[in-house]
Design a protein around this motif. Structure first.
Motif, PDB file in Angstrom:
ATOM      1  N   ASP A 258     107.031  35.787 -23.263  1.00  0.00           N
ATOM      2  CA  ASP A 258     107.852  34.704 -22.986  1.00  0.00           C
ATOM      3  C   ASP A 258     108.529  34.971 -21.626  1.00  0.00           C
ATOM      4  O   ASP A 258     109.549  35.875 -21.426  1.00  0.00           O
TER       5      ASP A 258
ATOM      6  N   LYS B 220     111.353  33.258 -18.986  1.00  0.00           N
ATOM      7  CA  LYS B 220     112.427  32.375 -19.182  1.00  0.00           C
ATOM      8  C   LYS B 220     113.261  32.327 -17.642  1.00  0.00           C
ATOM      9  O   LYS B 220     113.424  33.470 -17.105  1.00  0.00           O
TER      10      LYS B 220
ATOM     11  N   SER C 147     104.168  32.136 -18.607  1.00  0.00           N
ATOM     12  CA  SER C 147     104.013  33.144 -19.608  1.00  0.00           C
ATOM     13  C   SER C 147     102.622  33.184 -20.038  1.00  0.00           C
ATOM     14  O   SER C 147     102.179  34.527 -20.277  1.00  0.00           O
TER      15      SER C 147
ATOM     16  N   GLN D 187     106.519  42.355 -28.024  1.00  0.00           N
ATOM     17  CA  GLN D 187     107.439  41.367 -27.446  1.00  0.00           C
ATOM     18  C   GLN D 187     107.574  41.733 -26.054  1.00  0.00           C
ATOM     19  O   GLN D 187     108.187  42.584 -25.865  1.00  0.00           O
TER      20      GLN D 187
ATOM     21  N   ASN E 223     109.520  40.260 -22.727  1.00  0.00           N
ATOM     22  CA  ASN E 223     110.482  39.112 -22.316  1.00  0.00           C
ATOM     23  C   ASN E 223     110.626  39.288 -20.837  1.00  0.00           C
ATOM     24  O   ASN E 223     110.999  40.351 -20.298  1.00  0.00           O
TER      25      ASN E 223
ATOM     26  N   SER F 234     112.685  37.322 -17.694  1.00  0.00           N
ATOM     27  CA  SER F 234     113.804  36.743 -17.052  1.00  0.00           C
ATOM     28  C   SER F 234     114.209  36.470 -15.557  1.00  0.00           C
ATOM     29  O   SER F 234     114.108  37.523 -15.164  1.00  0.00           O
TER      30      SER F 234
END
Length: 709
Positions: free
Chosen positions: A65, A67, A95, A115, A117, A119
């Motif tokens: 992900d 973001k 992504s 996972q 992430n 940002s």
């Protein structure tokens, strides 16, 4: 900063710009975390993995992900909640760039949930984060104990004024004719995606090679980073269940039977799948008869049956140089297409290739239909939209419809990249264009069918695109031991699933406009890449020929049901005149002419766009605008409307927004005692402008136009 083991290292690009990566300061409870910085753009990348795989999981449950925090660009999110919500299409696409590059790097038997992430925590308008996210994610894994086969990096390669640049500034990239995101390891290129301005295939290979040289530096950097972080030794994990004897038995017994089915080259996907599944089912039933419940591992047997199908299919294609559906390696499936299929649409096309079919529509709109863009890195509007829909019935499946997923967003974006450089610019195309591809059947290459159908639908709508665009998906089957390989044109679904490469190439007769390449093996040589591109060109031109037999150039005019939009330019100083006090003038203008009118200031020029159901209404609006902007001239005759009547005369609007006094003495040559007996409010009369006094008041006459007896 006490008790922090902070490590900071830098990568220096050829032009002297730097990418710095720091670990040990933020997000220390994650298995791995880094902060990447280039210019004022900063990314925080974290990775966490479960210690063991969940029971009965035989795949890698990886989620990536990306973001963007609005605070990174000093913005507050729009909408009612004023906070970041679900991932935007842009965030989904970035992504996917990371996911597709890094997923093949995990060990095949590592099935613990992972996972990642990423940002965007600080934004620099001139440093785009999409080309940095892959490096940040891989570096986070490098400083963790999560097992990985090799590190990756991603870079943007753009050609600007004939020269290749790595991660160019946003401003410079506006002038590029090649814009590619390239991902790779220190040894191989594993992913390519981007758009090109009808570029030759060999020039595209040069761009990929240029980008890989930089990627090699990044991968070496990560190995040094892992060494400094003392994370070169990765964690131990429980490997997937194995039974070599059972695998060998199934490969021999079931594999031989599957090979015999594959040899039949059953053309229809459904029939081929039924024949292979029958063998698997019968073989499993046979094992159930001969094995006890404790010896029977249905999950493992099914896994090995799938492996036997893959090996039998690959062996057949490499040995016989023939496809699963009987085609030659470079043979394209049967194509039929049709335009103007939907009478209510502004443009439509059906494109069918084998068992893959796209029904695509084009809808034209005006300024008010533009998509508003308000994200961290950019603001503005978008006039070209392409949406790709993949309903379950297209593959004969049943599943709930939950809106577009990441795959649909990615396929739609690829198709849009393929055509966007060919759509006329703002000065030639006043329309907002929405293209929608509904996949009605799917057996491979549905995104490429979308490109073909979109090109034809645009021409059917009368949009003056520069050239027809087609797309083709290429596959690859390789034998690592022998070095043998076969390149496949226009792959079907099974060839995509069983193969080593999915390489989508779109373009015109002049050159490539977009590409998307995913490599499922360690990498491919430049020799194979060149062969694949040249074979793709041959297939692409064949498809273009079939398309051109149906429609080879845009319609001369829009369809009768399409809205008409024309533009008028005015001086910047007249914008307020057209709008009027509180917007009254422009509102009345739209009401009187049954049009939609928008006006904006572009570099000191007022651009008026008029949208209407037909040309007559546009002409009427244009004439009204001319009248609004017309300057009153003494001695000229005007057709006006009486707005009010007083004892001493009447006020007449002789030009839009301009009222003059028709004095009672100027009505006719004979004496008039009561003007209301001659005229009423709303009457239209011709008047002559006699004078403009020093206060700007207009003196009108009716009798000056009447011969004196």
């Amino acid at each position: 900063m006490q008790n922090l083991n902070i490590i900071s290292k830098k990568i220096v690009l050829e032009d002297g710009r730097e990418i710095s990566i720091e670990t040990g300061k933020l997000a220390k409870q994650a298995d791995g975390s880094v902060v990447l910085k280039m210019g004022n753009t900063m990314l925080l990348a974290t990775v966490v993995a479960e210690k063991e795989a969940a029971p009965n999981v035989d795949f890698l449950p990886l989620s990536v992900d990306y973001k963007e925090k609005f605070s990174a660009g000093g913005k507050i999110p729009g909408g009612f909640l004023k906070r970041e919500g679900k991932l935007s299409d842009r965030e989904v696409l970035i992504s996917r760039l990371v996911d597709r590059a890094i997923r093949p790097m995990f060990p095949k038997d590592f099935h613990a949930q992972v996972q990642i992430n990423i940002s965007l925590i600080s934004a620099d308008p001139n440093v785009t984060p999409d080309a940095l996210a892959g490096l940040a994610a891989s570096a986070a894994i490098a400083v963790s104990d999560i097992p990985i086969l090799d590190y990756i990096s991603e870079v943007r390669v753009a050609r600007i004024d004939g020269k290749f640049q790595i991660n160019p500034s946003t401003a410079d990239n506006q002038n590029s004719d090649i814009d590619l995101i390239i991902a790779g390891t220190s040894d191989h290129v594993i992913m390519v995606e981007g758009d090109l301005d009808e570029v030759d295939e060999l020039e595209m290979i040069d761009a990929i090679s240029f980008g890989h040289k930089e990627i090699i530096k990044h991968c070496k950097f990560q190995k040094e980073l892992a060494k400094e972080a003392n994370t070169t030794n990765k964690r131990e994990y429980t490997h997937s269940k194995k039974d070599e004897k059972l695998l060998e038995k199934i490969l021999k017994e079931a594999g031989e039977k599957i090979y015999e089915v594959v040899k039949k080259c059953i053309k229809e996907k459904k029939l081929r799948r039924e024949a292979i599944n029958k063998i698997k089912t019968e073989y499993l039933e046979k094992l159930k008869e001969n094995l006890s419940e404790t010896e029977l591992d249905v999950e493992l047997i099914n896994k090995y049956l799938n492996i036997s199908e893959k090996e039998a299919s690959r062996k057949f294609m490499l040995k016989e140089k023939t496809r699963l559906d009987g085609r030659k390696s470079d043979e394209i499936r049967h194509i039929w297409n049709e335009i103007d299929y939907l009478p209510g649409a502004h443009g439509s096309a059906v494109f069918t290739r084998g068992e893959t079919q796209s029904l695509t529509t084009v809808t034209l709109g005006g300024k008010l239909d533009e998509q508003l863009i308000d994200n961290v890195m950019e603001s503005g509007s978008n006039k070209l939209l392409l949406h790709y829909n993949f309903p379950a019935f297209s593959t004969g499946e049943v599943r709930p419809s939950r809106g577009p997923g990441r795959r649909e967003i990615g396929h739609g974006n690829l198709a849009m990249e393929a055509i966007k450089r060919l759509v006329p610019k703002e000065d030639e195309n006043p329309y907002t264009i929405r293209i929608v591809s509904d996949i009605l059947e799917s057996n491979g290459s549905s995104s490429m069918a979308t490109v073909c159908a979109a090109s034809m639908a645009l021409m059917d709508a009368g949009i003056k695109i520069k050239n027809s665009v087609s797309g083709i998906a290429m596959g690859l089957i390789t034998d690592k031991e022998s070095g043998d390989y076969i390149i496949l044109s226009d792959i079907i679904g099974d060839e995509d699933h069983l193969g080593d490469m999915d390489f989508k190439v779109t373009g015109t007769a002049k050159g490539v406009t977009a590409c998307q390449m995913d490599i499922k093996v360690e990498g491919i040589s430049q020799k194979i890449l060149k062969e694949a591109l040249l074979q793709a060109k041959k297939g692409r031109l064949h498809i273009l020929e079939k398309m051109n037999q149906t429609i080879s150039e845009p319609r001369k005019d829009l369809k009768s049901n399409a809205p008409r939009i024309e533009s008028v330019t005015i001086d910047e100083s007249n914008i307020g005149t057209i709008i009027g006090p509180g917007g009254k003038v422009i509102q009345d203008l739209q009401k009187e002419t049954d049009t939609i009118i928008t006006i904006e200031n572009i570099n000191g020029i007022g651009l008026i766009k008029i949208s209407a159901p037909n040309k007559d209404k546009i002409s009427k609006a244009k004439d009204k605008i001319k009248l609004i902007l017309a300057k009153p001239e003494v001695g000229q005759t005007y057709k006006g409307k009486i707005k009010s009547i007083l004892d001493f005369g009447a006020f007449v609007e002789f030009l839009p927004g301009k009222n003059g006094l028709l004095h009672i003495s100027e009505v006719m040559w004979d004496r008039v005692d009561d003007i209301s007996k001659i005229y009423k409010i709303g009457d239209e009369i011709e008047v002559k402008l006699l004078d403009i006094d020093r206060n700007g008041r207009f003196k009108l006459s009716r009798k000056a136009l009447i011969p004196r007896e």
